[in-house]
Design an enzyme around this catalytic site. Structure first.
Site, PDB file in Angstrom:
ATOM      1  N   PHE A   1      29.647  55.136  60.006  1.00 48.85           N
ATOM      2  CA  PHE A   1      30.684  54.548  59.155  1.00 48.85           C
ATOM      3  C   PHE A   1      30.920  55.419  57.923  1.00 48.85           C
ATOM      4  O   PHE A   1      29.987  55.799  57.227  1.00 48.85           O
ATOM      5  CB  PHE A   1      30.264  53.137  58.733  1.00 48.85           C
ATOM      6  CG  PHE A   1      31.235  52.478  57.794  1.00 48.85           C
ATOM      7  CD1 PHE A   1      32.514  52.137  58.211  1.00 48.85           C
ATOM      8  CD2 PHE A   1      30.874  52.206  56.476  1.00 48.85           C
ATOM      9  CE1 PHE A   1      33.417  51.534  57.349  1.00 48.85           C
ATOM     10  CE2 PHE A   1      31.767  51.598  55.602  1.00 48.85           C
ATOM     11  CZ  PHE A   1      33.044  51.268  56.045  1.00 48.85           C
ATOM     12  N   GLN A   2      32.168  55.753  57.685  1.00 41.32           N
ATOM     13  CA  GLN A   2      32.612  56.584  56.567  1.00 41.32           C
ATOM     14  C   GLN A   2      31.929  57.952  56.566  1.00 41.32           C
ATOM     15  O   GLN A   2      31.616  58.511  55.515  1.00 41.32           O
ATOM     16  CB  GLN A   2      32.394  55.869  55.227  1.00 41.32           C
ATOM     17  CG  GLN A   2      33.347  54.690  55.043  1.00 41.32           C
ATOM     18  CD  GLN A   2      33.416  54.176  53.624  1.00 41.32           C
ATOM     19  OE1 GLN A   2      32.450  54.292  52.854  1.00 41.32           O
ATOM     20  NE2 GLN A   2      34.535  53.575  53.251  1.00 41.32           N
TER      21      GLN A   2
ATOM     22  N   MET B   1      63.818  70.347  43.792  1.00 39.28           N
ATOM     23  CA  MET B   1      63.814  71.690  44.355  1.00 39.28           C
ATOM     24  C   MET B   1      64.167  71.673  45.838  1.00 39.28           C
ATOM     25  O   MET B   1      64.829  72.594  46.341  1.00 39.28           O
ATOM     26  CB  MET B   1      62.453  72.359  44.141  1.00 39.28           C
ATOM     27  CG  MET B   1      62.469  73.856  44.391  1.00 39.28           C
ATOM     28  SD  MET B   1      63.589  74.771  43.289  1.00 39.28           S
ATOM     29  CE  MET B   1      62.558  74.980  41.840  1.00 39.28           C
TER      30      MET B   1
ATOM     31  N   LYS C   1      23.043  59.972  51.390  1.00 38.71           N
ATOM     32  CA  LYS C   1      22.576  58.821  50.624  1.00 38.71           C
ATOM     33  C   LYS C   1      21.053  58.767  50.542  1.00 38.71           C
ATOM     34  O   LYS C   1      20.487  58.449  49.485  1.00 38.71           O
ATOM     35  CB  LYS C   1      23.118  57.535  51.244  1.00 38.71           C
ATOM     36  CG  LYS C   1      22.835  56.293  50.410  1.00 38.71           C
ATOM     37  CD  LYS C   1      23.569  55.069  50.946  1.00 38.71           C
ATOM     38  CE  LYS C   1      23.352  53.863  50.041  1.00 38.71           C
ATOM     39  NZ  LYS C   1      24.104  52.680  50.528  1.00 38.71           N
TER      40      LYS C   1
ATOM     41  N   GLU D   1      41.111  58.722  44.412  1.00 37.89           N
ATOM     42  CA  GLU D   1      40.325  59.959  44.305  1.00 37.89           C
ATOM     43  C   GLU D   1      41.190  61.175  43.983  1.00 37.89           C
ATOM     44  O   GLU D   1      40.732  62.105  43.320  1.00 37.89           O
ATOM     45  CB  GLU D   1      39.551  60.210  45.610  1.00 37.89           C
ATOM     46  CG  GLU D   1      38.404  59.243  45.857  1.00 37.89           C
ATOM     47  CD  GLU D   1      38.807  58.006  46.633  1.00 37.89           C
ATOM     48  OE1 GLU D   1      37.917  57.216  47.005  1.00 37.89           O
ATOM     49  OE2 GLU D   1      40.037  57.817  46.857  1.00 37.89           O
TER      50      GLU D   1
END
Length: 574
Positions: free
Chosen positions: A127-128, A486, A177, A65
């Site tokens: 869940f999630q 750096m 959903k 993602e």
């Protein structure tokens, strides 16, 4: 800004169509002119992906993602259109948080759609499930959680409007959903009603008059051009105004390309690793005209020494930025393009700055950027210079953050807008490569080169799969110093050369990694081979990965150390 005006004029009100929430989303994306979306599927967003399958809208499957959100950023930065990213709930949503924060800091227009668990179980640690609204509230321009299918079309319309008007930024839509599956009427209005959101587009003419008067009186005027010029599509107007008034120009890091890098009035980039001439011009100017820059700390250094004798004009579409870090004697709230149009039309008396321009020209000649050659060792500055030469300055260049970013900003001369894509405010490693993928979709007919460090590349290297799958002709230039460059430089200068976890004793074979994805790869270790390798890379029709082994302990100079003023630079001369 009004980047969507033409598109909205072509739209008509769509109403009374019965469809699912997911169908509403895809239809709305089409009405908003979205050509490509970047994303990654998962359980909570599956109804939307089912609709993507049915409609055939162009979707680019990232392999993480983070890659999807950075690709959307690159697309937005180069195209000027909103980048669209679609991911699932929970870890899918939290994996795009860095990219959202990056876009917020750098004012990039994004519309991010995150799946969410069903409304009946929100707040139960399902869940999630993640509180995406709470997590992203500080790092979005606005965010929405859809609570009914009837309100969804209005939310989508508002999201695109907010992301692309005023100061651009990311807007998130959290889509449960059950809402994506529910049926409702699709009413899509042409106009948006947001009484509490009315960004000032047209500058106050009295303030413009004050700017004209200040320019006429100034002996040492200077324009500081930031990314706001690019977001306003005002590069042409800036050039016209500068040549009309003969005012020297310096850029912020994100403003590069807003003014031709090889123009005689361009002084180079200002700030921590800016040119001596640019920084000294800020220190000595008597009139600093800031157009679309936010006076961040990497630009200003110690504020007590920043433009200490200057009258400050600050032109910005975001009133919150004016006076935030540096006092503005003449604040001008409005779109940079509109402000420049008014200044050009006023055609005030040219500034009394001939001596000033002559002095700055002499400084440029006396204090150029420099590096020491070292036989066959590849110096990274040389690599960037050669790349500019081979590409004739026409490439879209993306970077991560760090030494390679600063060398690219210093040595690649950007003469056109929207050719420079980098992570400025947040300084995100892993940004450059996926951003190049998005940039290539935005400009398929231009060469796109990702100049990245060996460390940052390993954070998002899995996106090589996209190049393999689509034969996308992105060119990857790894500036490989086997170090967190750096970090190593700061450890050398400020931590007694204690290189704590900044050097890589073991490196992956990047050429073999490219080969694993059926991508052409080359390793270059000698200076005499660099030009030939770069030409071969640019002539090759598909993707290429080039591993350039450069001097490990090369530092970026000039440099303003922490706590120092903009005139207190180190490494100005060899």
């Amino acid at each position: 800004m009004k980047t969507q005006v033409k598109k909205e004029e072509q739209q008509v009100k769509v109403e009374n169509e019965k469809m699912s929430g997911s169908s509403m989303l895809i239809k709305a994306l089409a009405l908003e002119g979205v050509e490509v979306i970047f994303g990654y599927p998962g359980g909570a967003i599956l109804p939307t992906y089912d609709e993507i399958y049915k409609t055939g809208i162009r979707h680019i499957l990232a392999r993480h993602e983070q890659g999807a959100i950075h690709a959307a950023e690159g697309y937005a930065r180069v195209s000027g259109k909103p980048g669209v990213c679609v991911v699932t709930s929970g870890p899918g949503a939290t994996n795009v948080v860095t990219g959202i924060a990056d876009a917020m800091m750098d004012s990039l227009p994004l519309v991010v759609i995150t799946g969410q668990v069903g409304t009946s179980v929100i707040g139960t640690d399902a869940f999630q499930e993640a509180d995406v609204i709470g997590i992203t509230m500080p790092i979005t321009k606005h965010n929405f959680q859809v609570r009914s299918v009837e309100e969804f079309p209005d939310i989508i319309k508002k999201a695109f409007h907010i992301a692309t008007t005023g100061r651009p930024g990311p807007v998130l839509i959290d889509l449960p959903k059950d809402i994506s599956l529910a049926q409702g009427e699709f009413n899509y209005e042409k106009e948006v009603e947001l009484p509490g959101y009315q960004p000032t587009f047209s500058p106050n003419k009295l303030q413009i008059k004050k700017v004209v008067e200040a320019v006429s009186e100034a002996k040492k005027p200077l324009i500081l051009a930031g990314a706001g010029v690019l977001h306003a599509h005002a590069a042409e107007e800036l050039l016209q105004y500068v040549e009309q008034q003969q005012i020297p120009v310096t850029n912020t890091l994100l403003g590069l390309g807003s003014f031709p890098g090889e123009h005689e009035l361009f002084l180079g980039m200002a700030g921590m690793h800016g040119t001596y001439t640019a920084n000294m011009s800020i220190y000595e100017t008597d009139l600093l005209i800031n157009i679309g820059a936010r006076f961040d700390d990497r630009l200003t250094g110690n504020l007590a020494h920043f433009a200490p004798t200057a009258k400050v004009v600050h032109i910005d579409i975001d009133p919150a930025e004016i006076g935030k870090n540096v006092h503005a004697d003449i604040p001008v709230v409005g779109d940079a393009k509109e402000a420049l149009k008014l200044l050009i039309a006023a055609n005030g008396e040219c500034s009394k700055s001939a001596i000033w321009r002559s002095d700055l020209k002499q400084l440029k000649e006396e204090y150029p950027l420099w590096y020491k050659e070292d036989g066959e060792t590849i110096k990274p500055q040389q690599l960037i210079e050669y790349l500019h030469e081979i590409t004739e300055g026409e490439a879209v260049v993306t970077t991560d953050v760090g030494q390679h970013q600063m060398w690219s900003a210093q040595y690649y001369k950007f003469n056109k807008p929207n050719r420079w894509v980098t992570s400025g405010g947040l300084g995100t490693m892993g940004f450059g490569f996926p951003a190049a993928i998005g940039a290539q979709f935005a400009e398929p007919n231009l060469p796109v080169v990702a100049i990245i460090g060996d460390a940052g590349f390993q954070m998002t290297a899995q996106e090589l799969s996209i190049l393999q799958e689509l034969n996308l002709p992105v060119k990857i230039v790894i500036v490989n110093n086997a170090a967190l460059g750096m970090v190593r430089q700061w450890q050398q200068l400020f931590h007694g050369e204690r290189y704590s976890n900044s050097l890589f004793p073991i490196q992956p074979d990047f050429v073999k990694l490219a080969s694993a994805y059926d991508i052409k790869g080359m390793k270059v270790e000698k200076l005499s081979e660099v030009k030939t390798a770069l030409k071969e890379m640019m002539d090759y029709p598909g993707p290429v990965l080039m591993d350039f082994r450069v001097a490990q302990k090369e530092n970026v100079y000039p440099m303003i150390s922490p706590g120092k003023g903009i005139h207190q630079m180190e490494g100005v001369k060899p």
